[in-house]
Design a protein around this motif. Sequence first.
Motif, mmCIF file in Angstrom:
data_model
loop_
_atom_site.group_PDB
_atom_site.id
_atom_site.type_symbol
_atom_site.label_atom_id
_atom_site.label_comp_id
_atom_site.label_asym_id
_atom_site.label_seq_id
_atom_site.Cartn_x
_atom_site.Cartn_y
_atom_site.Cartn_z
ATOM 1 N N ARG A 82 -5.871 2.108 -0.386
ATOM 2 C CA ARG A 82 -5.323 0.753 -0.508
ATOM 3 C C ARG A 82 -5.689 0.129 -1.854
ATOM 4 N NH1 ARG A 82 -2.861 -1.174 3.848
ATOM 5 N NH2 ARG A 82 -3.296 -0.243 5.884
ATOM 6 N N ALA A 117 -3.362 1.864 -4.464
ATOM 7 C CA ALA A 117 -1.976 1.421 -4.309
ATOM 8 C C ALA A 117 -1.828 -0.090 -4.404
ATOM 9 C CB ALA A 117 -1.431 1.905 -2.967
ATOM 10 N N GLU A 128 -2.388 -2.268 -2.167
ATOM 11 C CA GLU A 128 -1.679 -2.651 -0.946
ATOM 12 C C GLU A 128 -2.689 -2.974 0.134
ATOM 13 O OE1 GLU A 128 0.848 -4.125 0.671
ATOM 14 O OE2 GLU A 128 2.101 -2.717 -0.467
ATOM 15 N N ILE A 139 0.795 5.594 2.555
ATOM 16 C CA ILE A 139 0.180 5.325 1.245
ATOM 17 C C ILE A 139 -0.521 6.577 0.731
ATOM 18 C CG2 ILE A 139 -1.591 3.987 0.061
ATOM 19 C CD1 ILE A 139 -0.959 1.661 1.929
ATOM 20 N N ASN A 162 1.965 9.189 -0.389
ATOM 21 C CA ASN A 162 2.528 8.899 -1.711
ATOM 22 C C ASN A 162 1.550 9.246 -2.830
ATOM 23 O OD1 ASN A 162 4.914 7.930 -0.584
ATOM 24 N ND2 ASN A 162 4.164 5.817 -0.483
#
Length: 200
Positions: free
Chosen positions: A119, A122, A124, A134, A137
Amino acid sequence: MHFNPSKCNILSMRRTDNKSIHFYTLKGQVLQSVETNPYLGVIFSDDLSFSTHIRNICNKASRTLGFLGRNLKSCPAKFREMAYVSMCRSTLEYASVIWDPYKQSDIDQLERIQRKGARFVAKEYRRGPSITAIMSNLNWEPLAERRKNARLTLMYQIVNDNVAVPKTQYLIPGRRDHFIQPSHNYQLYQNSFFPLTIKE
């Protein structure tokens, strides 16, 4: 070489509850018996569970991740990932072939830091996006899978004499198998730190 008795401890490792108590002296001083003790960056415990070590490195990696999050907010994702891998994941994987956990609670504790790191990279932090997506990716494997690959790599190096670990000391011939060459079939001694059987 001279040892300082005040810096020496006794750590008796045994999986059973009945632990024998022995007193050892060094230079006339009785050595203290401890339940955990660090050695070369790994915290060994008397039950060989390594839960104390895992808790310690998770706390350290979490603090490091918090530091990175405060200081690398505006950096590109590539640099945030580089910082996480070099400063956090390296902490979570140091000497993992020795302490690879078997308890699900310890495994989840390590993966929790990995998810926080994903997180962070990213950027996010919302609850909506799936952490699995996530990590997919980012092309990140679970830490448990990386530890498994590290154990297999070390086993391959031991079998092929690429590291200074004598295989005759830690490996025993496996069961006879018609499909596998005898020289490539090994099992580990019961007291070994590598709880797996490998067949090439």
